[in-house]
Design a protein around this motif. Structure first.
Motif, short mmCIF file in Angstrom:
data_model
loop_
_atom_site.label_atom_id
_atom_site.label_comp_id
_atom_site.label_asym_id
_atom_site.label_seq_id
_atom_site.Cartn_x
_atom_site.Cartn_y
_atom_site.Cartn_z
N THR A 78 2.84 6.30 -0.04
CA THR A 78 3.38 4.94 -0.14
C THR A 78 2.51 3.98 0.70
OG1 THR A 78 4.90 5.19 1.71
CG2 THR A 78 5.71 5.89 -0.44
N GLY A 79 2.86 2.69 0.61
CA GLY A 79 1.97 1.66 1.15
C GLY A 79 2.09 1.40 2.63
N GLY A 80 1.68 2.36 3.42
CA GLY A 80 1.65 2.19 4.88
C GLY A 80 0.23 2.39 5.36
N ILE A 81 -0.02 1.93 6.57
CA ILE A 81 -1.37 2.01 7.10
C ILE A 81 -1.85 3.47 7.21
CG2 ILE A 81 -0.77 2.00 9.57
CD1 ILE A 81 -3.41 -0.25 8.03
N THR B 248 2.68 4.82 -4.89
CA THR B 248 3.31 3.55 -5.25
C THR B 248 2.18 2.55 -5.50
OG1 THR B 248 3.36 2.82 -2.96
CG2 THR B 248 5.31 3.98 -3.77
N ASP C 272 1.77 -0.25 -4.12
CA ASP C 272 1.29 -0.80 -2.84
C ASP C 272 0.43 0.20 -2.08
OD1 ASP C 272 2.32 -3.27 -3.22
OD2 ASP C 272 4.16 -2.94 -2.09
N ALA C 273 0.62 1.50 -2.33
CA ALA C 273 -0.21 2.49 -1.64
C ALA C 273 -1.68 2.29 -2.01
CB ALA C 273 0.24 3.90 -1.99
N PHE D 69 -4.01 0.49 0.17
CA PHE D 69 -4.45 1.12 1.42
C PHE D 69 -5.47 2.23 1.18
CE2 PHE D 69 -0.46 -0.90 2.32
CZ PHE D 69 -0.60 -1.41 3.60
N THR E 57 7.11 4.86 3.63
CA THR E 57 7.38 3.53 4.22
C THR E 57 8.89 3.30 4.33
OG1 THR E 57 7.40 2.57 2.02
CG2 THR E 57 5.33 2.40 3.25
N GLN F 161 10.34 0.84 3.13
CA GLN F 161 10.73 0.36 1.81
C GLN F 161 11.07 1.51 0.86
OE1 GLN F 161 11.05 -2.51 0.20
NE2 GLN F 161 9.87 -2.58 -1.68
N THR F 162 10.21 2.52 0.82
CA THR F 162 10.46 3.65 -0.08
C THR F 162 11.65 4.46 0.39
OG1 THR F 162 8.22 3.74 -0.94
CG2 THR F 162 9.44 5.81 -0.94
N LYS G 68 14.63 2.72 -0.79
CA LYS G 68 14.84 2.91 -2.24
C LYS G 68 15.42 4.29 -2.52
CE LYS G 68 11.21 -0.11 -4.05
NZ LYS G 68 9.91 -0.12 -4.73
N ALA H 89 6.59 6.79 8.44
CA ALA H 89 5.52 6.28 9.31
C ALA H 89 5.58 4.76 9.22
CB ALA H 89 4.15 6.77 8.82
N MET H 90 5.75 4.16 10.37
CA MET H 90 5.86 2.69 10.38
C MET H 90 5.83 2.20 11.82
SD MET H 90 9.87 2.74 9.32
CE MET H 90 9.55 4.03 8.15
N MET I 197 10.49 -1.12 13.22
CA MET I 197 10.98 -0.85 11.85
C MET I 197 11.69 0.51 11.84
SD MET I 197 7.68 -1.89 9.54
CE MET I 197 8.35 -1.74 7.90
C1 LIG Z 1 -1.43 -4.04 6.83
C2 LIG Z 1 -0.07 -3.55 6.48
C3 LIG Z 1 0.36 -2.35 6.99
C4 LIG Z 1 1.63 -1.87 6.69
N1 LIG Z 1 2.02 -0.67 7.21
C5 LIG Z 1 3.27 -0.21 6.96
C6 LIG Z 1 3.69 1.01 7.52
O1 LIG Z 1 2.96 1.70 8.23
N2 LIG Z 1 4.95 1.43 7.23
C7 LIG Z 1 5.80 0.72 6.45
O2 LIG Z 1 6.95 1.16 6.26
N3 LIG Z 1 5.41 -0.44 5.87
C8 LIG Z 1 4.18 -0.93 6.12
N4 LIG Z 1 3.77 -2.10 5.55
C9 LIG Z 1 4.67 -2.80 4.63
C10 LIG Z 1 4.62 -2.14 3.24
O3 LIG Z 1 3.29 -2.14 2.77
C11 LIG Z 1 5.53 -2.85 2.25
O4 LIG Z 1 6.88 -2.73 2.66
C12 LIG Z 1 5.35 -2.33 0.86
O5 LIG Z 1 6.11 -3.12 -0.02
C13 LIG Z 1 5.73 -0.87 0.74
O6 LIG Z 1 5.84 -0.49 -0.60
P1 LIG Z 1 5.98 1.02 -1.10
O7 LIG Z 1 6.97 1.68 -0.22
O8 LIG Z 1 6.47 0.89 -2.50
O9 LIG Z 1 4.64 1.62 -1.03
C14 LIG Z 1 2.49 -2.61 5.83
C15 LIG Z 1 2.03 -3.80 5.29
C16 LIG Z 1 0.79 -4.26 5.61
C17 LIG Z 1 0.33 -5.57 5.02
#
Ligand SMILES: Cc1cc2nc3c(=O)[nH]c(=O)nc-3n(C[C@H](O)[C@H](O)[C@H](O)COP(=O)(O)O)c2cc1C
Length: 409
Positions: A13-16, A40, A42-43, A46, A92, A94-95, A98, A124-125, A129
């Motif tokens: 998923t979309g985390g760093i 995802t 958003d992943a 990254f 994340t 967010q996931t 969900k 991981a966040m 959060m």
């Molecule tokens: C640079 C950056 C780093 C992020 N790192 C995290 C993270 O480590 N953990 C997290 O829960 N969300 C992080 N986010 C927020 C998620 O990217 C965001 O909630 C996204 O919609 C997650 O979607 P997904 O769960 O569908 O991948 C970050 C956003 C940005 C812009």
């Protein structure tokens, strides 16, 4: 360790920390597993699907309705059946939210909902959060579905802050996956922790055949101990006389008097978490008779002396980081009395119950309690099973432990 022939779904998923998933795929492949990556959308901001596709040697799946494909509408169902284990790393906030609410808007979330295999979620966040009640509540919900949670590590985070939220390194995740698959993982949020629970009544001897006691059945303490062991803790249960069977995986110490209970508790007073549910006698006969007292006078006077206040003793000299939970059994002025007890005994949490309340009587399977926290907040829970009360108490304690580990600014 070999994962030869195992089918693993890796959800990214979309985390760093998504950059670590490349190494995770490489290690899983190296140990012999087949890996299907689901990302995802958003992943992909990254880490590229090209990288993960190349390493896994499989097409990366992301959308439920791919533009260039037809006839694959059951893919998420088939994948859920194909996998031996589904790991989401990083997961994340967010996931996690969900998944907690059964949403299925991507290949990853739809497959998780359809999967019959064990799911391992690696949150991981950012620290704040992670400790936010919404995220903690969502993780509790996932646990209640049977998902396994691999706790994030404490350390330096991408934000530059120090805290909880760092994804464990890929080698640790692979070793956790193999333990899960081997069925030997003592999983759970309390793995590696020791929990000491007291339960039941005490019996204070008047003579060799008579005693002073109370109606406590021990059920509440046994329920807390069962939940603690289920959540992976080394669990020690010090119990007064009850007819209850020992739940699996618990070290049980049987005692009779308040004095014996104090001695047993004192031996294990360094536990990480102490939950005192026992109804310990406040007074004991000052001079118990050596022989059975004979019927003689119209009235007899029994002289009683104070027993050791176990909770007070523990509260006086606690080791740092220990969480101390007490129970208050009150039949009137409950909240006022519990607030005083919380402070005077130096507790983190006190659980107030009234045996006169409907659904909270001695020996019942249910209870109705109010939780009072050191920071002044109070939480009234509805009528629920004693096991569920135990679950809520330990979940709240786990959240406290994470918050406690936060360095103050
Ligand atoms: C640079 C950056 C780093 C992020 N790192 C995290 C993270 O480590 N953990 C997290 O829960 N969300 C992080 N986010 C927020 C998620 O990217 C965001 O909630 C996204 O919609 C997650 O979607 P997904 O769960 O569908 O991948 C970050 C956003 C940005 C812009």
């Amino acid at each position: 360790m070999s994962l030869g022939g195992k089918h693993i779904i890796l959800g990214v998923t979309g985390g760093i920390a998504a950059y670590k998933s490349a190494e995770l795929v490489r290690l899983l492949k190296k140990s012999g597993a087949e890996v299907q990556v689901l990302m995802t959308s958003d992943a992909a901001r990254f880490i590229t699907p090209l990288t993960l596709g190349t390493l896994s040697e499989r097409e990366i799946l992301s959308e439920i309705f791919p533009e260039n494909e037809s006839g694959s509408w059951t893919k998420h169902v088939n994948l859920g059946l194909w996998a031996d284990l589904f790991v989401i790393a990083p997961a994340t906030a967010q996931t996690i939210a969900k998944l907690a609410h059964g949403m299925s808007d991507s290949m990853l979330t739809a497959t998780a909902l359809a999967a019959r295999c064990p799911l391992l979620v690696c949150p991981a966040m950012d620290h704040d959060m992670f400790i936010h009640p919404a995220t903690q509540r969502n993780l509790e919900i996932l646990e209640s579905y049977g998902y396994r949670i691999m706790a994030p590590e404490h350390g330096e985070l991408a934000s530059g802050l120090i805290g909880h939220g760092r994804l464990p390194d890929p080698a640790s995740i692979v070793s956790r996956i193999s333990r899960e698959l081997a069925g030997v993982e003592k999983n759970g949020p309390l793995a590696g922790r020791t929990v000491l629970v007291t339960a039941g009544p005490t019996r204070e001897p008047i003579d060799p055949v008579r005693f002073i006691s109370n109606h406590s059945s021990g059920r509440m303490g046994f329920a807390v101990a069962e939940v603690a062991a289920d959540r992976g803790a080394k669990t020690i249960l010090v119990t007064g006389p009850t007819r209850l069977e020992t739940p699996k995986g618990i070290e049980r110490i049987d005692v009779t008097t308040a004095g014996e209970m104090f001695a047993a508790v004192d031996q294990h007073r360094n536990a990480d978490i102490v939950v005192m549910t026992a109804a310990v006698a406040d007074y004991t006969p000052a001079e118990p008779a050596d022989h059975k007292l004979k019927k003689s006078e119209e009235q007899v006077h029994l002289r009683l002396k104070r027993t050791t206040d176990i909770l007070q003793e523990l509260g006086k000299s606690r080791r740092s980081g220990q969480v101390l939970v007490g129970f208050a059994l009150e039949t009137r002025d409950g909240l006022a009395n519990a607030r005083v007890k919380l402070k005077s005994k130096n507790l983190d949490l006190i659980v107030l119950n009234n045996p006169l309340d409907e659904g909270a009587a001695f020996g019942h399977e249910t209870n109705r309690v109010t939780l009072l926290y050191r920071n002044g907040t109070e939480e009234a829970l509805g009528k629920m099973s004693k096991l569920d009360v135990g679950r809520v108490i330990l979940q709240r304690v786990e959240t406290m432990m994470v918050a406690e580990a936060t360095p103050s600014e």
